[in-house]
Design a protein around this motif. Structure first.
Motif, PDB file in Angstrom:
ATOM      1  N   ASP A  67       0.857  -1.183   0.000  1.00  0.00           N
ATOM      2  CA  ASP A  67       0.000   0.000   0.000  1.00  0.00           C
ATOM      3  C   ASP A  67       0.893   1.234   0.000  1.00  0.00           C
ATOM      4  O   ASP A  67       2.093   1.144  -0.149  1.00  0.00           O
ATOM      5  CB  ASP A  67      -0.946  -0.025   1.201  1.00  0.00           C
ATOM      6  N   SER A  68       0.284   2.380   0.154  1.00  0.00           N
ATOM      7  CA  SER A  68       1.066   3.609   0.101  1.00  0.00           C
ATOM      8  C   SER A  68       2.067   3.635   1.245  1.00  0.00           C
ATOM      9  O   SER A  68       1.875   3.028   2.273  1.00  0.00           O
ATOM     10  CB  SER A  68       0.141   4.814   0.183  1.00  0.00           C
ATOM     11  N   GLY A  69       3.121   4.353   1.057  1.00  0.00           N
ATOM     12  CA  GLY A  69       4.188   4.418   2.046  1.00  0.00           C
ATOM     13  C   GLY A  69       5.488   4.021   1.388  1.00  0.00           C
ATOM     14  O   GLY A  69       5.586   3.897   0.175  1.00  0.00           O
ATOM     15  N   SER A  70       6.495   3.814   2.209  1.00  0.00           N
ATOM     16  CA  SER A  70       7.791   3.418   1.662  1.00  0.00           C
ATOM     17  C   SER A  70       8.025   1.933   1.925  1.00  0.00           C
ATOM     18  O   SER A  70       7.211   1.274   2.565  1.00  0.00           O
ATOM     19  CB  SER A  70       8.897   4.275   2.274  1.00  0.00           C
ATOM     20  N   ALA A  71       9.147   1.438   1.430  1.00  0.00           N
ATOM     21  CA  ALA A  71       9.441   0.019   1.567  1.00  0.00           C
ATOM     22  C   ALA A  71      10.771  -0.176   2.277  1.00  0.00           C
ATOM     23  O   ALA A  71      11.681   0.644   2.149  1.00  0.00           O
ATOM     24  CB  ALA A  71       9.489  -0.644   0.197  1.00  0.00           C
ATOM     25  N   ILE A  72      10.860  -1.246   3.030  1.00  0.00           N
ATOM     26  CA  ILE A  72      12.136  -1.711   3.556  1.00  0.00           C
ATOM     27  C   ILE A  72      12.612  -2.728   2.544  1.00  0.00           C
ATOM     28  O   ILE A  72      11.931  -3.728   2.290  1.00  0.00           O
ATOM     29  CB  ILE A  72      11.979  -2.342   4.950  1.00  0.00           C
ATOM     30  N   LYS A  73      13.768  -2.453   1.931  1.00  0.00           N
ATOM     31  CA  LYS A  73      14.258  -3.288   0.838  1.00  0.00           C
ATOM     32  C   LYS A  73      15.443  -4.133   1.284  1.00  0.00           C
ATOM     33  O   LYS A  73      16.170  -3.766   2.207  1.00  0.00           O
ATOM     34  CB  LYS A  73      14.671  -2.415  -0.349  1.00  0.00           C
ATOM     35  N   ALA A  74      15.631  -5.252   0.584  1.00  0.00           N
ATOM     36  CA  ALA A  74      16.752  -6.145   0.874  1.00  0.00           C
ATOM     37  C   ALA A  74      18.064  -5.459   0.482  1.00  0.00           C
ATOM     38  O   ALA A  74      18.237  -5.079  -0.670  1.00  0.00           O
ATOM     39  CB  ALA A  74      16.594  -7.451   0.102  1.00  0.00           C
ATOM     40  N   PRO A  75      18.989  -5.323   1.427  1.00  0.00           N
ATOM     41  CA  PRO A  75      20.275  -4.710   1.100  1.00  0.00           C
ATOM     42  C   PRO A  75      21.265  -5.701   0.491  1.00  0.00           C
ATOM     43  O   PRO A  75      22.318  -5.306   0.016  1.00  0.00           O
ATOM     44  CB  PRO A  75      20.769  -4.211   2.456  1.00  0.00           C
ATOM     45  N   ILE A  76      20.912  -6.993   0.530  1.00  0.00           N
ATOM     46  CA  ILE A  76      21.780  -8.048   0.005  1.00  0.00           C
ATOM     47  C   ILE A  76      20.926  -9.161  -0.584  1.00  0.00           C
ATOM     48  O   ILE A  76      19.724  -9.226  -0.346  1.00  0.00           O
ATOM     49  CB  ILE A  76      22.695  -8.647   1.106  1.00  0.00           C
ATOM     50  N   VAL A  77      21.558 -10.039  -1.340  1.00  0.00           N
ATOM     51  CA  VAL A  77      20.909 -11.236  -1.867  1.00  0.00           C
ATOM     52  C   VAL A  77      21.027 -12.323  -0.808  1.00  0.00           C
ATOM     53  O   VAL A  77      22.069 -12.490  -0.189  1.00  0.00           O
ATOM     54  CB  VAL A  77      21.608 -11.704  -3.169  1.00  0.00           C
ATOM     55  N   GLY A  78      19.951 -13.054  -0.575  1.00  0.00           N
ATOM     56  CA  GLY A  78      20.011 -14.141   0.398  1.00  0.00           C
ATOM     57  C   GLY A  78      18.648 -14.707   0.697  1.00  0.00           C
ATOM     58  O   GLY A  78      17.670 -14.437  -0.009  1.00  0.00           O
ATOM     59  N   VAL A  79      18.574 -15.498   1.762  1.00  0.00           N
ATOM     60  CA  VAL A  79      17.326 -16.137   2.177  1.00  0.00           C
ATOM     61  C   VAL A  79      16.697 -15.304   3.290  1.00  0.00           C
ATOM     62  O   VAL A  79      17.348 -14.975   4.287  1.00  0.00           O
ATOM     63  CB  VAL A  79      17.566 -17.585   2.649  1.00  0.00           C
TER      64      VAL A  79
END
Length: 145
Positions: A67-79
């Motif tokens: 939904d609206s707002g910002s996202a916490i994104k993955a800073p690295i590739v992994g599980v």
């Protein structure tokens, strides 16, 4: 161990080639890259001691849309893991308020457990990845507002 820069170089090498799979091994560390149908690589890490989260009713379901707002994104590739162990409660769930620096999940990369922290204060409005999924660099994990 492979660092993030080495993995990025391997991804570039795969993308620029006609190969569909690239697998590299150094001792016990193994990285396998495979082109997805759209041409984006899929990365997997061979791990002798994977952390496997058992299905649990407390694990939040992935929201279909952010939904609206910002996202916490993955800073690295992994599980991606929502909790420190399979029998623990998730770090965050939809509706939980977090402060900048609060741990929201773990991403396992190269046998290392990396705590991912909130970059801002807010409320978690959606969980955008499934527990145990392989996530890519920059992939949205949570929606926060």
């Amino acid at each position: 161990m492979y660092n993030l820069e080495e993995i990025k170089n391997l991804i570039t090498l795969l993308e620029d080639s006609s190969l569909s799979v690239l697998e590299v091994q150094s001792g016990e560390n193994k990285v396998r890259l495979e082109k997805a149908t759209q041409g984006s690589p899929v990365v997997s890490f061979a791990n002798n001691n994977p952390v496997v989260a058992a299905p649990d009713a407390t694990v939040p379901e992935v929201s279909a849309e952010a939904d609206s707002g910002s996202a916490i994104k993955a800073p690295i590739v992994g599980v991606f893991y929502v909790a420190p162990s399979p029998d623990s409660d998730p770090y965050v769930t939809v509706g939980k308020r977090v402060k900048k620096g609060d741990v929201v999940c773990i991403i396992e990369a190269m046998k290392c457990m990396n705590e991912i922290q909130a970059e801002e204060d807010g409320e978690i409005t959606a969980v955008l990845a499934n527990n145990g999924d392989l996530v890519e660099y920059g992939q949205p994990l949570f929606s926060i507002k």
